[in-house]
Design a protein around this motif. Structure first.
Motif, PDB file in Angstrom:
ATOM      1  N   VAL A   8      58.129   7.969 -91.078  1.00 44.95           N
ATOM      2  CA  VAL A   8      58.044   8.101 -89.622  1.00 44.95           C
ATOM      3  C   VAL A   8      56.594   8.349 -89.217  1.00 44.95           C
ATOM      4  O   VAL A   8      56.062   7.712 -88.313  1.00 44.95           O
ATOM      5  CB  VAL A   8      58.946   9.255 -89.121  1.00 44.95           C
ATOM      6  CG1 VAL A   8      58.870   9.362 -87.617  1.00 44.95           C
ATOM      7  CG2 VAL A   8      60.381   9.043 -89.567  1.00 44.95           C
ATOM      8  N   SER A   9      55.958   9.277 -89.929  1.00 43.34           N
ATOM      9  CA  SER A   9      54.570   9.607 -89.657  1.00 43.34           C
ATOM     10  C   SER A   9      53.681   8.369 -89.736  1.00 43.34           C
ATOM     11  O   SER A   9      52.834   8.125 -88.875  1.00 43.34           O
ATOM     12  CB  SER A   9      54.109  10.645 -90.682  1.00 43.34           C
ATOM     13  OG  SER A   9      52.722  10.719 -90.698  1.00 43.34           O
ATOM     14  N   GLN A  10      53.907   7.566 -90.767  1.00 43.16           N
ATOM     15  CA  GLN A  10      53.070   6.385 -90.952  1.00 43.16           C
ATOM     16  C   GLN A  10      53.269   5.380 -89.829  1.00 43.16           C
ATOM     17  O   GLN A  10      52.312   4.816 -89.301  1.00 43.16           O
ATOM     18  CB  GLN A  10      53.438   5.741 -92.292  1.00 43.16           C
ATOM     19  CG  GLN A  10      52.366   4.802 -92.788  1.00 43.16           C
ATOM     20  CD  GLN A  10      52.850   3.982 -93.962  1.00 43.16           C
ATOM     21  OE1 GLN A  10      54.044   3.960 -94.280  1.00 43.16           O
ATOM     22  NE2 GLN A  10      51.928   3.306 -94.599  1.00 43.16           N
TER      23      GLN A  10
ATOM     24  N   ASP B  46      55.389  -3.479 -92.632  1.00 44.76           N
ATOM     25  CA  ASP B  46      56.007  -2.708 -93.724  1.00 44.76           C
ATOM     26  C   ASP B  46      56.506  -1.350 -93.244  1.00 44.76           C
ATOM     27  O   ASP B  46      57.566  -0.890 -93.679  1.00 44.76           O
ATOM     28  CB  ASP B  46      54.998  -2.494 -94.858  1.00 44.76           C
ATOM     29  CG  ASP B  46      54.707  -3.786 -95.593  1.00 44.76           C
ATOM     30  OD1 ASP B  46      55.513  -4.730 -95.452  1.00 44.76           O
ATOM     31  OD2 ASP B  46      53.682  -3.857 -96.282  1.00 44.76           O
ATOM     32  N   ALA B  47      55.748  -0.720 -92.340  1.00 44.02           N
ATOM     33  CA  ALA B  47      56.140   0.606 -91.867  1.00 44.02           C
ATOM     34  C   ALA B  47      57.454   0.538 -91.101  1.00 44.02           C
ATOM     35  O   ALA B  47      58.292   1.436 -91.199  1.00 44.02           O
ATOM     36  CB  ALA B  47      55.035   1.191 -90.997  1.00 44.02           C
ATOM     37  N   ILE B  48      57.644  -0.543 -90.347  1.00 39.84           N
ATOM     38  CA  ILE B  48      58.906  -0.714 -89.615  1.00 39.84           C
ATOM     39  C   ILE B  48      60.053  -0.894 -90.614  1.00 39.84           C
ATOM     40  O   ILE B  48      61.121  -0.309 -90.471  1.00 39.84           O
ATOM     41  CB  ILE B  48      58.821  -1.920 -88.656  1.00 39.84           C
ATOM     42  CG1 ILE B  48      57.792  -1.643 -87.562  1.00 39.84           C
ATOM     43  CG2 ILE B  48      60.188  -2.222 -88.054  1.00 39.84           C
ATOM     44  CD1 ILE B  48      57.489  -2.840 -86.683  1.00 39.84           C
ATOM     45  N   ARG B  49      59.785  -1.685 -91.646  1.00 41.60           N
ATOM     46  CA  ARG B  49      60.813  -1.904 -92.668  1.00 41.60           C
ATOM     47  C   ARG B  49      61.146  -0.586 -93.380  1.00 41.60           C
ATOM     48  O   ARG B  49      62.311  -0.255 -93.595  1.00 41.60           O
ATOM     49  CB  ARG B  49      60.288  -2.942 -93.667  1.00 41.60           C
ATOM     50  CG  ARG B  49      61.293  -3.469 -94.656  1.00 41.60           C
ATOM     51  CD  ARG B  49      60.713  -4.661 -95.390  1.00 41.60           C
ATOM     52  NE  ARG B  49      60.576  -5.798 -94.501  1.00 41.60           N
ATOM     53  CZ  ARG B  49      61.585  -6.616 -94.201  1.00 41.60           C
ATOM     54  NH1 ARG B  49      62.778  -6.409 -94.731  1.00 41.60           N
ATOM     55  NH2 ARG B  49      61.398  -7.625 -93.383  1.00 41.60           N
ATOM     56  N   ARG B  50      60.107   0.165 -93.705  1.00 49.50           N
ATOM     57  CA  ARG B  50      60.317   1.413 -94.458  1.00 49.50           C
ATOM     58  C   ARG B  50      61.073   2.448 -93.640  1.00 49.50           C
ATOM     59  O   ARG B  50      61.878   3.202 -94.164  1.00 49.50           O
ATOM     60  CB  ARG B  50      58.962   2.017 -94.871  1.00 49.50           C
ATOM     61  CG  ARG B  50      58.474   1.530 -96.219  1.00 49.50           C
ATOM     62  CD  ARG B  50      57.326   2.398 -96.693  1.00 49.50           C
ATOM     63  NE  ARG B  50      57.698   3.792 -96.867  1.00 49.50           N
ATOM     64  CZ  ARG B  50      56.868   4.811 -96.705  1.00 49.50           C
ATOM     65  NH1 ARG B  50      55.628   4.605 -96.330  1.00 49.50           N
ATOM     66  NH2 ARG B  50      57.286   6.043 -96.901  1.00 49.50           N
ATOM     67  N   ASP B  54      63.999   4.036 -95.667  1.00 50.61           N
ATOM     68  CA  ASP B  54      63.733   5.328 -96.310  1.00 50.61           C
ATOM     69  C   ASP B  54      64.184   6.538 -95.506  1.00 50.61           C
ATOM     70  O   ASP B  54      64.356   7.615 -96.065  1.00 50.61           O
ATOM     71  CB  ASP B  54      62.229   5.497 -96.585  1.00 50.61           C
ATOM     72  CG  ASP B  54      61.728   4.490 -97.598  1.00 50.61           C
ATOM     73  OD1 ASP B  54      62.540   3.654 -98.024  1.00 50.61           O
ATOM     74  OD2 ASP B  54      60.539   4.528 -97.932  1.00 50.61           O
ATOM     75  N   VAL B  55      64.328   6.373 -94.189  1.00 54.99           N
ATOM     76  CA  VAL B  55      64.553   7.559 -93.378  1.00 54.99           C
ATOM     77  C   VAL B  55      66.044   7.827 -93.189  1.00 54.99           C
ATOM     78  O   VAL B  55      66.821   6.911 -92.934  1.00 54.99           O
ATOM     79  CB  VAL B  55      63.855   7.413 -92.007  1.00 54.99           C
ATOM     80  CG1 VAL B  55      64.158   8.602 -91.114  1.00 54.99           C
ATOM     81  CG2 VAL B  55      62.359   7.284 -92.202  1.00 54.99           C
TER      82      VAL B  55
END
Lengths: 199, 199
Positions: A8-10, B46-50, B54-55
């Motif tokens: 989330v932070s990223q 990638d951050a949107i995918r993660r 992951d969350v």
């Protein structure tokens, strides 16, 4: 730094780097992307990836496209005798949205800006001169932005093209539709007066 | 529809669906993502995918986290005797950013909103009651939003928890720091008067 954990932070950090998106908006967007159906979030992720892998510049006019030539250059029904010069693909788009122009375009990919170290060589002016030399354009319309740098760029280009038998025009300037004279600035009034038209 | 080709058009459409981002902003963002270094654009993708892979929700407090328990629930140095109830993870974050609270949280993941068809069962109230029953909390702080629905949710929860020996409090209401009385609305003034404090 923010108080979120890893992913989330990223995402908040990366969204916050986008133009016009502050820290609060970035958080709101991140939480939105957490909440929407997963395929909607992944579609956005993929679209960002695709825009970098699939999009290139049209080899003719330097508009954005996904093939050798953009859809405008490929369109035979457009007026092949007019060429409109713009700074950026998004300027081209604004003109297209007006539906007031049906000719071809040339995108400079910038404007001459000595203070930013951008000279004519970094733009697509050479390709433009080639197009005008080899093409059958009767009119070249300058649609650079009405700024000092845009005007300077238009002047430079009109000098480069002066030896070719094309008519050079530029977008009209004056008061804007829907505005009131009371709030028009001095330059706008001066443009409107000097360019006044017969009724 | 917009005048862009495939990938650009798709990205503009998807960005334009995000909250607070209109069509012009979406275009500006898309062009920005075209212009930045490729790894920056891909990092966002990638951050949107993660964030989707992951969350998850903390199994204790329903804050967002990437493990079984969030960093707050894992932190033994926090005051284990206070529990603050918020509607959403982003409310928790606002409280954390104030650095004025060092206890634990419970995230409801919404508020009771009959008009939207959201009843107590769709929130994490059962888990909250279990925590209060089994825990050693001396104080439960209601930090739902100061809205009709937030207040209603707080009232419902305080009824649910009334049989347990914890002190129930809610966030103070009144005039906001930095504001001027002249522009305060009636509710704010009423809250400030009824909650007035000894000097």
């Amino acid at each position: 730094m923010n108080k979120h954990e890893g992913a989330v932070s990223q995402l908040v950090d990366l969204l916050g780097r986008l133009p016009g998106i502050g820290r609060k908006s970035a958080e709101r967007l991140a939480f939105h992307l957490l909440r929407v159906p997963e395929d909607e979030a992944l579609a956005l992720s993929d679209a960002i990836r695709r825009i970098r892998s699939d999009v290139r510049y049209c080899s003719m006019c330097f508009n954005l496209c996904e093939q050798e030539l953009c859809s405008i250059c490929r369109d035979d029904s457009r007026d092949q005798s007019r060429l409109c010069i713009v700074e950026q693909p998004r300027d081209l788009m604004s003109l297209e949205q007006s539906k007031a122009y049906n000719g071809l375009y040339h995108v400079l990919l910038g404007r001459i800006a000595p203070l930013d170290g951008i000279g004519p060589d970094q733009l697509t002016i050479d390709a433009l001169v080639d197009r005008v030399r080899e093409g059958n354009f009767s009119e070249v319309i300058m649609a650079t932005n009405p700024t000092v740098e845009g005007d300077g760029t238009a002047l430079y280009i009109s000098n480069q093209l002066s030896e070719y038998p094309v008519q050079m025009t530029r977008l009209a300037r004056g008061i804007t539709a829907g505005s009131v004279l009371e709030y028009a600035n001095r330059e706008m009034i001066a443009d409107a007066l000097s360019g006044r038209q017969k009724l």
